[in-house]
Scaffold this motif. Structure first.
Motif, PDB file in Angstrom:
ATOM      1  N   ILE A  42       0.918  -1.320   0.229  1.00  8.34           N
ATOM      2  CA  ILE A  42      -0.590   0.302   0.482  1.00  8.34           C
ATOM      3  C   ILE A  42       0.795   1.170  -0.199  1.00  8.34           C
ATOM      4  N   GLY A  43       2.107   1.208  -0.130  1.00 12.11           N
ATOM      5  CA  GLY A  43       2.857   1.993  -0.135  1.00 12.11           C
ATOM      6  C   GLY A  43       3.653   2.816   1.267  1.00 12.11           C
ATOM      7  N   CYS A  44       2.622   2.524   2.615  1.00  9.31           N
ATOM      8  CA  CYS A  44       3.105   3.392   3.743  1.00  9.31           C
ATOM      9  C   CYS A  44       4.749   3.830   4.093  1.00  9.31           C
ATOM     10  N   ARG A  45       5.560   3.011   3.358  1.00 12.07           N
ATOM     11  CA  ARG A  45       7.125   3.541   3.680  1.00 12.07           C
ATOM     12  C   ARG A  45       7.781   2.941   5.048  1.00 12.07           C
ATOM     13  N   TYR A  46       6.863   2.197   5.962  1.00 12.41           N
ATOM     14  CA  TYR A  46       7.438   1.925   6.957  1.00 12.41           C
ATOM     15  C   TYR A  46       8.337   0.913   6.342  1.00 12.41           C
ATOM     16  N   VAL A  50      12.615   2.113   8.252  1.00  8.61           N
ATOM     17  CA  VAL A  50      13.039   0.698   9.366  1.00  8.61           C
ATOM     18  C   VAL A  50      14.750   0.269   8.764  1.00  8.61           C
ATOM     19  N   ALA A  51      14.150   0.085   7.384  1.00  6.52           N
ATOM     20  CA  ALA A  51      15.628  -1.412   6.400  1.00  6.52           C
ATOM     21  C   ALA A  51      15.647   0.186   4.783  1.00  6.52           C
ATOM     22  N   PHE A  52      16.298   1.101   5.665  1.00  6.05           N
ATOM     23  CA  PHE A  52      16.442   2.144   4.086  1.00  6.05           C
ATOM     24  C   PHE A  52      17.509   1.638   3.560  1.00  6.05           C
ATOM     25  N   GLN A  69      19.738  -6.833  -1.236  1.00  2.00           N
ATOM     26  CA  GLN A  69      19.667  -8.075  -0.590  1.00  2.00           C
ATOM     27  C   GLN A  69      20.412  -8.330   0.713  1.00  2.00           C
ATOM     28  N   ASP A  70      21.499  -7.628   0.739  1.00  2.00           N
ATOM     29  CA  ASP A  70      22.453  -7.309   1.742  1.00  2.00           C
ATOM     30  C   ASP A  70      22.769  -6.036   2.293  1.00  2.00           C
ATOM     31  N   GLY A  71      21.845  -5.144   2.033  1.00  2.00           N
ATOM     32  CA  GLY A  71      21.712  -3.396   2.626  1.00  2.00           C
ATOM     33  C   GLY A  71      21.647  -3.689   3.948  1.00  2.00           C
ATOM     34  N   GLN A  78      14.149  -8.431   9.861  1.00  2.00           N
ATOM     35  CA  GLN A  78      12.702  -8.950  10.164  1.00  2.00           C
ATOM     36  C   GLN A  78      12.218  -7.522  10.766  1.00  2.00           C
ATOM     37  N   GLU A  79      12.715  -6.536  11.817  1.00  2.57           N
ATOM     38  CA  GLU A  79      12.030  -5.349  11.685  1.00  2.57           C
ATOM     39  C   GLU A  79      10.972  -4.846  11.300  1.00  2.57           C
ATOM     40  N   ALA A  80      11.243  -4.591   9.479  1.00  4.40           N
ATOM     41  CA  ALA A  80      10.729  -4.105   8.990  1.00  4.40           C
ATOM     42  C   ALA A  80       9.590  -4.741   8.484  1.00  4.40           C
ATOM     43  N   ILE A  81       9.887  -5.959   8.028  1.00  5.11           N
ATOM     44  CA  ILE A  81       9.008  -7.539   7.768  1.00  5.11           C
ATOM     45  C   ILE A  81       7.421  -6.590   9.013  1.00  5.11           C
ATOM     46  N   ASP A  82       8.133  -6.958  10.167  1.00  2.46           N
ATOM     47  CA  ASP A  82       7.385  -6.735  11.465  1.00  2.46           C
ATOM     48  C   ASP A  82       6.153  -5.286  11.655  1.00  2.46           C
ATOM     49  N   THR A  83       7.032  -4.639  10.594  1.00  2.00           N
ATOM     50  CA  THR A  83       6.056  -3.906  10.501  1.00  2.00           C
ATOM     51  C   THR A  83       4.803  -3.036   9.930  1.00  2.00           C
ATOM     52  N   CYS A  84       5.336  -3.857   8.678  1.00  2.00           N
ATOM     53  CA  CYS A  84       4.310  -4.550   7.394  1.00  2.00           C
ATOM     54  C   CYS A  84       2.371  -4.087   7.871  1.00  2.00           C
ATOM     55  N   PRO A  85       1.730  -3.376   7.751  1.00  2.00           N
ATOM     56  CA  PRO A  85       0.553  -3.414   8.066  1.00  2.00           C
ATOM     57  C   PRO A  85      -0.001  -4.220   7.042  1.00  2.00           C
ATOM     58  N   VAL A  86       0.525  -4.561   5.947  1.00  2.00           N
ATOM     59  CA  VAL A  86      -0.650  -5.389   5.024  1.00  2.00           C
ATOM     60  C   VAL A  86       0.045  -6.937   4.377  1.00  2.00           C
ATOM     61  N   ASP A  87       0.750  -7.333   5.828  1.00  2.00           N
ATOM     62  CA  ASP A  87       2.130  -8.488   5.556  1.00  2.00           C
ATOM     63  C   ASP A  87       2.259  -8.967   4.238  1.00  2.00           C
TER      64      ASP A  87
END
Length: 128
Positions: A42-46, A50-52, A69-71, A78-87
């Motif tokens: 949804i383009g929330c940018r969270y 977190v993992a820019f 992939q190695d950024g 994983q923290e960025a994945i957990d913040t995603c509101p739409v998984d």
């Protein structure tokens, strides 16, 4: 200091197909790759906040995309994945990335948050 002769002990023939066990991540072995399902994003940018070093919001469609992939560390991703509101961010096997990209390319994805080219921009009258 490493012995330079060690380079001659490595098998020079490349493998035909890469696997998730290849050291393609700058020397850090990671068995999985991170993938954003842009059709759900949804383009929330969270994730990009977190993992820019891993995620970027793509200009044309306004959806998140993995740029490296190695950024970032596995924990930060994983923290960025957990913040995603739409998984819409997933860990997937490296071997699946090509097929997932092909599936995404076959979809018709509409831009988020941008006016349609057929809509005209509203112009306010000048104050006098």
């Amino acid at each position: 200091m490493p012995d330079p002769c060690v380079a001659f002990d490595v098998d020079p023939t490349p493998r035909d197909t890469p696997s998730g066990l290849d050291p393609v991540l700058g020397g850090a072995l990671r068995e999985r790759a991170v993938w954003v399902d842009e059709s759900v994003c949804i383009g929330c940018r969270y994730c990009a906040h977190v993992a820019f070093n891993t995620f970027l919001v793509e200009e044309t469609y306004g959806r998140s995309r993995v740029i490296r992939q190695d950024g970032d560390s596995t924990e930060r991703i994983q923290e960025a994945i957990d913040t995603c509101p739409v998984d819409c961010i997933h860990w997937v096997p490296f071997e699946d990335l090509s097929d997932l990209r092909d599936q995404l390319d076959a979809m018709e994805i509409q831009p988020l948050g941008f006016p349609s080219p057929s809509r005209h921009k509203r112009v306010l009258p000048r104050g006098g």
